[in-house]
Write an enzyme that holds these catalytic residues in place. Structure first.
Site, PDB file in Angstrom:
ATOM      1  N   LEU A  31      51.916  33.704  51.268  1.00 59.06           N
ATOM      2  CA  LEU A  31      51.072  34.834  51.678  1.00 59.06           C
ATOM      3  C   LEU A  31      51.253  36.094  50.837  1.00 59.06           C
ATOM      4  O   LEU A  31      50.718  37.148  51.169  1.00 59.06           O
ATOM      5  CB  LEU A  31      51.270  35.164  53.170  1.00 59.06           C
ATOM      6  CG  LEU A  31      51.093  33.977  54.135  1.00 59.06           C
ATOM      7  CD1 LEU A  31      51.364  34.428  55.555  1.00 59.06           C
ATOM      8  CD2 LEU A  31      49.714  33.371  54.005  1.00 59.06           C
ATOM      9  N   GLU A  70      57.740  41.772  43.733  1.00 58.25           N
ATOM     10  CA  GLU A  70      57.906  41.320  42.359  1.00 58.25           C
ATOM     11  C   GLU A  70      59.234  41.798  41.776  1.00 58.25           C
ATOM     12  O   GLU A  70      59.930  41.033  41.098  1.00 58.25           O
ATOM     13  CB  GLU A  70      56.718  41.797  41.506  1.00 58.25           C
ATOM     14  CG  GLU A  70      55.426  41.044  41.774  1.00 58.25           C
ATOM     15  CD  GLU A  70      54.750  41.351  43.108  1.00 58.25           C
ATOM     16  OE1 GLU A  70      53.848  40.590  43.492  1.00 58.25           O
ATOM     17  OE2 GLU A  70      55.106  42.344  43.778  1.00 58.25           O
ATOM     18  N   ASP A  84      73.880  30.188  38.163  1.00 54.66           N
ATOM     19  CA  ASP A  84      73.750  28.829  37.637  1.00 54.66           C
ATOM     20  C   ASP A  84      74.503  28.653  36.326  1.00 54.66           C
ATOM     21  O   ASP A  84      75.191  27.656  36.121  1.00 54.66           O
ATOM     22  CB  ASP A  84      72.276  28.482  37.444  1.00 54.66           C
ATOM     23  CG  ASP A  84      72.087  27.083  36.890  1.00 54.66           C
ATOM     24  OD1 ASP A  84      72.609  26.120  37.498  1.00 54.66           O
ATOM     25  OD2 ASP A  84      71.430  26.949  35.833  1.00 54.66           O
TER      26      ASP A  84
END
Length: 112
Positions: A31, A70, A84
Site C-alpha cells: 500500500l 523511502e 549480511d
C-alpha cells in the site's frame, strides 16, 4: 574496524543497496505508492572507536507527498547489507535505532 571484508567494500555496497531500496520502496511495502524521487543519498560513516557504522539517508521528491518511507527503507536495507556482509566476522552484529529524524515539505527526510 575496516570497511572491507571477503565480499568486498562494505560501505560502498551498502550505499548502493540503500539507494536501490529507496527506489523500490513501493515494491517492498504494501500500500505504499510509487514516487518519483528527485534525490536519494545514503551516507555511511565507520566509527572505529565503537566498531559501528552510522547510516543516514535523505530522500527528496518534487511531488506533494512525503518520502520518509523511502528514506527509512534506504537506511534499513543499507544496515541489512552491512549485517549480511559482516555476519561471518562477528556474531554480535546488531542493527538499532532506525528512526525518522526530520520531515518537511521543503527539505529532505534524513534518517539514521
Amino acid at each position: 574496524a575496516a570497511d572491507k571484508v571477503k565480499k568486498g567494500n562494505v560501505l560502498s555496497v551498502a550505499q548502493i543497496a540503500g539507494i536501490q531500496a529507496a527506489k523500490k520502496t513501493s515494491d517492498l511495502i504494501p500500500l505504499c505508492h510509487p514516487l518519483f524521487l528527485s534525490q536519494v543519498s545514503v551516507n555511511l560513516r565507520l566509527d572505529a572507536a565503537t566498531t559501528s557504522v552510522h547510516i543516514t539517508a535523505t530522500a527528496k521528491t518534487t511531488g506533494k507527498t512525503g518520502v520518509e518511507m523511502e528514506a527509512l527503507t534506504a537506511c534499513s536495507v543499507a544496515a541489512l547489507t552491512v549485517y549480511d556482509m559482516c555476519k561471518a566476522a562477528s556474531q554480535k552484529t546488531l542493527i538499532s535505532d532506525v528512526k525518522l529524524i526530520s520531515k518537511s515539505k521543503s527539505s529532505p527526510a534524513p534518517t539514521t
